[in-house]
Write an enzyme that holds these catalytic residues in place. Sequence first.
Site, mmCIF file in Angstrom:
data_model
loop_
_atom_site.group_PDB
_atom_site.id
_atom_site.type_symbol
_atom_site.label_atom_id
_atom_site.label_comp_id
_atom_site.label_asym_id
_atom_site.label_seq_id
_atom_site.Cartn_x
_atom_site.Cartn_y
_atom_site.Cartn_z
ATOM 1 C CG ASP A 61 11.226 -2.656 -54.711
ATOM 2 O OD1 ASP A 61 12.147 -2.127 -55.364
ATOM 3 O OD2 ASP A 61 10.713 -2.106 -53.700
ATOM 4 C CB SER A 62 13.494 -2.026 -60.028
ATOM 5 O OG SER A 62 14.447 -3.064 -59.936
ATOM 6 C CG ASP A 100 14.479 -4.496 -53.030
ATOM 7 O OD1 ASP A 100 14.725 -4.147 -51.864
ATOM 8 O OD2 ASP A 100 14.329 -3.697 -53.971
ATOM 9 C CE LYS A 139 17.470 -2.840 -52.265
ATOM 10 N NZ LYS A 139 16.516 -1.795 -51.933
ATOM 11 C CD GLU A 148 13.209 1.287 -51.116
ATOM 12 O OE1 GLU A 148 12.497 2.248 -50.784
ATOM 13 O OE2 GLU A 148 13.213 0.808 -52.254
ATOM 14 C CD GLU A 189 17.635 4.283 -55.860
ATOM 15 O OE1 GLU A 189 17.373 3.345 -55.081
ATOM 16 O OE2 GLU A 189 16.963 4.535 -56.878
#
Length: 282
Positions: free
Chosen positions: A45-46, A84, A114, A116, A183
Site C-alpha cells: 500500500d506504499s 497488501d 499480507k 498489518e 519492519e
Amino acid sequence: MSKHTVKTIQAMRDNNETITMLTAYDFPTAKKVNDAGIDMILVGDSCAMVVHGHPNTLTATMDMMVLHCGSVARACDRTMVIADMPFGSFQYSIEDTMKNAARFVTEAGVDGVKFEATPNHIEKTKAVVQMGIACVGHVGLHPQAVGALGGLKAQGRDIDSARKVVSEALALQEAGVFAIIFEAVPEKLSDYVTKKLSVPTISIGGGPKCSGQLLVTPDVLGMYDNFTPSFAKQYVNMGQMMTDTFTLYAKEVKEGVFPAKEHSYGMSDEVLDMIIKEFGEI
Ligand code: KIV
C-alpha cells in the site's frame, strides 16, 4: 524455474537460503523484478505514496490495490506476488476481511495477501488462512498506524514495544501465516524472534539476520525522494537518469534533431501528387 509457493519459500528458510523480496506496482517493473530472479513481490500500500504521491499509505483503497496487483501478477511467472490489504479492508469484520482477501485472488490473480494485523485482527488472519489463501503477517512498524504512533518510527526498542513484537509474531504464526515481515525493529530482536519461529521472517529495516530482505523498489531505484527511511538503500539514481533523459528529449525536439528520418513514415510522390490535385497547392 516454476513459480514460488509457500512450500519453496519455507524450504529456502529451512536451507538457510536468504529470501529476496521487493515491492512493485506495475507490469513493466514487476517483469524486471521477476526476470531478475527475485523470490517475492509485495504490491505494497506504499503505492499510495510512491506511485500516487499521497503523504502516507492510508489513502490506498481496495480498488486501487486490486488494479495494481493485477498488473503485477500478469508479469510474474516465477516470483510469488503478495497483495497488501489496505487500511479499512480488514479492520471492520471477519466477513469484510474474507471478501477483500478473496478479491485479490479472484480479480487480480495474486498468490497471497499480507496485512498489518495487530492482536485485534488475529481471528481475521485465521479466517483468511482457513479460506486457503496464503497469508503474510507484518510486525514492528505498522505504517497504517502512523496517526496513533505519531510518525513512522522504529518499534521494539523498549520492553513493552519489544514484547508486543514477539507476542504478535508468535500469534501470527499460530494463526497460520507462512511468513512475517519485520519492519523497523532492532536487529537483536528480529534475530531472537527469527530463531524462535519456524516460518520465514522478512526484514525491511529489521537487520540482516532475518530469513529474507525486502525493500521498496522506488527507494532502490532512486525514484522517490519525498520520504526515505534510514534502512533503505539506493542502488542507482534512476530519478536523475529520467530527468536527464527528458531534458535531452526536449532539447532534441526543439533543435529539430528528433524525429530523424528513421522515426518517420514514407509515402510515394504519386500519392502526394494526387492529394495536392484533390485539395490544392499550398
Ligand atoms: O506497503 C509496503 O510497501 C509495506 C512494506 C513497507 C512492508 O507494507
